[in-house]
Design a protein around this motif. Structure first.
Motif, mmCIF file in Angstrom:
data_model
loop_
_atom_site.group_PDB
_atom_site.id
_atom_site.type_symbol
_atom_site.label_atom_id
_atom_site.label_comp_id
_atom_site.label_asym_id
_atom_site.label_seq_id
_atom_site.Cartn_x
_atom_site.Cartn_y
_atom_site.Cartn_z
ATOM 1 N N ILE A 1 0.887 -1.165 0.000
ATOM 2 C CA ILE A 1 0.000 0.000 0.000
ATOM 3 C C ILE A 1 0.916 1.204 0.000
ATOM 4 O O ILE A 1 1.751 1.376 0.894
ATOM 5 N N ARG A 2 0.780 2.026 -1.012
ATOM 6 C CA ARG A 2 1.662 3.176 -1.169
ATOM 7 C C ARG A 2 1.305 4.288 -0.191
ATOM 8 O O ARG A 2 0.135 4.539 0.103
ATOM 9 N N ALA A 3 2.326 4.964 0.300
ATOM 10 C CA ALA A 3 2.141 6.151 1.131
ATOM 11 C C ALA A 3 1.976 7.374 0.225
ATOM 12 O O ALA A 3 2.486 7.389 -0.899
ATOM 13 N N PRO A 4 1.248 8.396 0.718
ATOM 14 C CA PRO A 4 0.522 8.463 1.992
ATOM 15 C C PRO A 4 -0.791 7.690 1.924
ATOM 16 O O PRO A 4 -1.384 7.550 0.859
ATOM 17 N N LEU A 5 -1.229 7.188 3.064
ATOM 18 C CA LEU A 5 -2.450 6.393 3.112
ATOM 19 C C LEU A 5 -3.682 7.259 2.899
ATOM 20 O O LEU A 5 -3.757 8.376 3.407
ATOM 21 N N ASN A 6 -4.624 6.724 2.150
ATOM 22 C CA ASN A 6 -5.912 7.389 1.955
ATOM 23 C C ASN A 6 -6.988 6.469 2.538
ATOM 24 O O ASN A 6 -7.483 5.563 1.868
ATOM 25 N N ASN A 7 -7.319 6.687 3.803
ATOM 26 C CA ASN A 7 -8.225 5.775 4.499
ATOM 27 C C ASN A 7 -9.623 5.726 3.899
ATOM 28 O O ASN A 7 -10.285 4.685 3.946
ATOM 29 N N GLN A 8 -10.079 6.821 3.337
ATOM 30 C CA GLN A 8 -11.421 6.830 2.760
ATOM 31 C C GLN A 8 -11.505 5.904 1.553
ATOM 32 O O GLN A 8 -12.531 5.264 1.309
ATOM 33 N N LYS A 9 -10.431 5.828 0.786
ATOM 34 C CA LYS A 9 -10.411 4.916 -0.352
ATOM 35 C C LYS A 9 -10.075 3.495 0.086
ATOM 36 O O LYS A 9 -10.634 2.525 -0.435
ATOM 37 N N LEU A 10 -9.177 3.373 1.046
ATOM 38 C CA LEU A 10 -8.792 2.041 1.526
ATOM 39 C C LEU A 10 -9.956 1.313 2.181
ATOM 40 O O LEU A 10 -10.101 0.090 2.035
ATOM 41 N N LYS A 11 -10.803 2.040 2.896
ATOM 42 C CA LYS A 11 -11.922 1.373 3.573
ATOM 43 C C LYS A 11 -12.908 0.787 2.573
ATOM 44 O O LYS A 11 -13.667 -0.138 2.907
ATOM 45 N N GLU A 12 -12.901 1.304 1.337
ATOM 46 C CA GLU A 12 -13.793 0.774 0.309
ATOM 47 C C GLU A 12 -13.195 -0.433 -0.400
ATOM 48 O O GLU A 12 -13.925 -1.313 -0.857
ATOM 49 N N GLN A 13 -11.857 -0.491 -0.485
ATOM 50 C CA GLN A 13 -11.203 -1.529 -1.280
ATOM 51 C C GLN A 13 -10.672 -2.702 -0.455
ATOM 52 O O GLN A 13 -10.567 -3.817 -0.967
ATOM 53 N N LEU A 14 -10.328 -2.479 0.800
ATOM 54 C CA LEU A 14 -9.719 -3.542 1.603
ATOM 55 C C LEU A 14 -10.686 -4.652 2.039
ATOM 56 O O LEU A 14 -10.253 -5.802 2.152
ATOM 57 N N PRO A 15 -11.948 -4.354 2.337
ATOM 58 C CA PRO A 15 -12.812 -5.425 2.858
ATOM 59 C C PRO A 15 -12.876 -6.664 1.985
ATOM 60 O O PRO A 15 -12.864 -7.792 2.489
ATOM 61 N N ALA A 16 -12.932 -6.515 0.654
ATOM 62 C CA ALA A 16 -12.997 -7.686 -0.222
ATOM 63 C C ALA A 16 -11.728 -8.514 -0.117
ATOM 64 O O ALA A 16 -11.763 -9.746 -0.255
ATOM 65 N N LEU A 17 -10.604 -7.845 0.147
ATOM 66 C CA LEU A 17 -9.334 -8.553 0.297
ATOM 67 C C LEU A 17 -9.225 -9.238 1.629
ATOM 68 O O LEU A 17 -8.760 -10.371 1.743
ATOM 69 N N LEU A 18 -9.655 -8.535 2.706
ATOM 70 C CA LEU A 18 -9.442 -9.002 4.072
ATOM 71 C C LEU A 18 -10.524 -9.954 4.580
ATOM 72 O O LEU A 18 -10.291 -10.663 5.556
ATOM 73 N N ALA A 19 -11.684 -9.951 3.953
ATOM 74 C CA ALA A 19 -12.769 -10.790 4.455
ATOM 75 C C ALA A 19 -12.367 -12.253 4.423
ATOM 76 O O ALA A 19 -11.820 -12.734 3.418
ATOM 77 N N PRO A 20 -12.595 -12.992 5.516
ATOM 78 C CA PRO A 20 -12.252 -14.429 5.534
ATOM 79 C C PRO A 20 -13.006 -15.159 4.446
ATOM 80 O O PRO A 20 -14.179 -14.895 4.185
ATOM 81 N N LYS A 21 -12.314 -16.073 3.783
ATOM 82 C CA LYS A 21 -12.954 -16.852 2.729
ATOM 83 C C LYS A 21 -13.781 -17.976 3.337
ATOM 84 O O LYS A 21 -13.366 -18.602 4.303
ATOM 85 N N ALA A 22 -14.949 -18.190 2.789
ATOM 86 C CA ALA A 22 -15.858 -19.233 3.312
ATOM 87 C C ALA A 22 -15.262 -20.614 3.044
ATOM 88 O O ALA A 22 -14.576 -20.835 2.079
#
Length: 208
Positions: free
Chosen positions: A187-208
């Motif tokens: 993840i490149r700096a500087p962090l943009n939390n407003q954009k990251l909160k939209e894109q990270l959940p699909a990556l971080l969600a546990p796989k069924a």
């Protein structure tokens, strides 16, 4: 006719290849453009971490290639850092709070100290407690740190520790580790939390 068949076969191969890539990367619904806009850069292939042992904030030995079962965001910094480190750790604390519960519970935040001269496990634990006691702190001797930083392509310049109040030059980028312990990207700096909160959940969600 043969040309048409060849084109159709080629198109099927491309579509199949893209589908397989998406399944393997866990990014079936991810929009590459939006990922990049959020500062998320995924590697074409996972990168295995070297077999190195570090010490965590509780003084316990930790093999760096054994951070598994969760996704991890790894930041190289140090406790005496005057600006980028406290700012980044505060942003990572905020980001955790912005994520949905499933993603938040599947995320580990790690600070790797690039200042082993001053950052004892006790100091790391105290420092990280100001941000989030769940954050993990790691330290090691300088050769071990350099091997890890080279392996994940996060550079830092060892400081001249003979100077009083020295600082350490280091990258502000984060390393993304997958639940299998391999490096998946940055993840490149500087962090943009407003954009990251939209894109990270699909990556971080546990796989069924």
């Amino acid at each position: 006719m043969q040309k048409t068949v060849f084109v159709l076969v080629a198109l099927v191969a491309v579509v199949l290849g893209l589908t397989v890539h998406r399944v393997l990367s866990g990014q079936g619904q991810a929009d590459p453009t939006k990922l990049l806009d959020a500062g998320i850069v995924l590697l074409p292939q996972p990168r295995t971490l070297p077999s190195l042992e570090m010490t965590n904030q509780d003084g316990q030995p930790v093999p760096v290639d054994q951070f598994k079962d969760q996704w991890s965001l790894v930041f190289f910094g140090y406790t005496f850092c005057p600006d980028i480190c406290p700012t980044t750790l505060a942003q990572m604390r905020e980001l955790k709070g912005l994520l949905p519960e499933a993603a938040r519970n599947n995320l580990r935040v790690i600070l790797v100290s690039v200042d082993p001269n001053r950052d004892t496990p006790e100091k790391l634990k105290q420092y990280l407690g100001y941000f989030d006691p769940a954050f993990v702190g790691l330290t090691a001797d300088l050769p071990t740190l350099q091997k890890l930083s080279n392996a994940v392509s996060i550079p830092f310049i060892p400081a001249d520790t003979s100077k009083p109040n020295y600082t350490v030059d280091h990258s502000g980028n984060l390393v993304i580790l997958g639940p299998d312990g391999t490096q998946r990207g940055f993840i490149r700096a500087p962090l943009n939390n407003q954009k990251l909160k939209e894109q990270l959940p699909a990556l971080l969600a546990p796989k069924a």
